[in-house]
Design an enzyme around this catalytic site. Sequence first.
Site, mmCIF file in Angstrom:
data_model
loop_
_atom_site.group_PDB
_atom_site.id
_atom_site.type_symbol
_atom_site.label_atom_id
_atom_site.label_comp_id
_atom_site.label_asym_id
_atom_site.label_seq_id
_atom_site.Cartn_x
_atom_site.Cartn_y
_atom_site.Cartn_z
ATOM 1 C CB ALA A 37 4.642 0.043 -2.141
ATOM 2 C CB THR A 39 3.738 -1.483 5.356
ATOM 3 O OG1 THR A 39 2.599 -1.584 6.051
ATOM 4 C CG2 THR A 39 4.091 0.152 5.954
ATOM 5 C CB ILE A 41 -3.115 2.477 1.346
ATOM 6 C CG1 ILE A 41 -2.404 4.196 1.314
ATOM 7 C CG2 ILE A 41 -3.728 2.281 2.844
ATOM 8 C CD1 ILE A 41 -2.798 5.183 1.052
ATOM 9 C CE1 TYR A 189 0.317 12.238 8.354
ATOM 10 C CE2 TYR A 189 -1.807 13.199 8.662
ATOM 11 C CZ TYR A 189 -1.570 12.194 8.100
ATOM 12 O OH TYR A 189 -1.739 11.010 7.075
#
Length: 310
Positions: A37, A39, A41, A189
């Site tokens: 948290a 950076t 969203i 990913y």
Amino acid sequence: VPVFLFVAAPYIRRYVAGGRCKSTARLEGKVVIITGANTGIGKETARDLAQRGKVIIACRDIAKGEAAASEIRAETGNQQVIVKKLDLADTKSIREFAEKFLAEEKELHILINNAGVMLCPYSKTADGFEMHLGVNHLGHFLLTFLLLERLKQSAPARIVNVSSLAHHGGRIRFHDLHGEKSYNRGLAYCHSKLANVLFTRELARRLQGKFQRRAEFTANALHPGSVYSELVRHSFVMTWMWKIFSFFLKTPCEGAQTSIYCAVAEELDSVTGQYFSDCRPAYVSPRGRDDETAKKLWSVSCELLGIQWD
């Protein structure tokens, strides 16, 4: 064409922004952990939830975490925005974080597994896991396991897993989980984001059997949208593409809305095992609905982490 774009721009931006969390739910006396948290969203999720209750920013870079927390404290007036060291690429760090948290906090009401890596060149975590799988899935799997009892004791509680639309392109390659035989950073990913969806599904199924009332404990996953953030920093091409098409991407604040929604919306009190996008239920790929794969991934994850989670 320029005139059309000028007229259409506000409508395009409104469409790109997607859904907004309209809940005004308060979190006084409640504790929230958000991974990554400092950076993007995650930071915007922390900014919103800090206006409602106590927030713990769990991140690898303490300096960036403190800078984000200082900014949020000043803006919200909430001094209960705390930074704790957590490196999801190292199980020792995860265990140390959990141990300290459990010693300091008697309750935990919301766990938002937000941190993630994307498009990394091939590399492994401190424990020898392929980086995407290790950080995005196994790190959060272990963290959730270590904090589960505290969440149960604090029920009603929620677990929110930030996945991605990219899960549609993923598969769980049990024969080559760590990409040692073949590796593609984009697919790696996608595989890890599918793992997030399957973990959420199996976790919800197991938790549902533990409680008579579903509202006691929920676990949901989400797609934040295509967000202009630092997540693509490992790809030069994607970084430039993101800059060029930034107008058509969500801002971090817009991208955080579904995370916030899953964390606080009253209408989700008894909703578990679901997948959301733009603050509403979204379509899950067939692979993301495969219960046998979900069960096997759970078992294999436990083996890799050396834990027993029945």
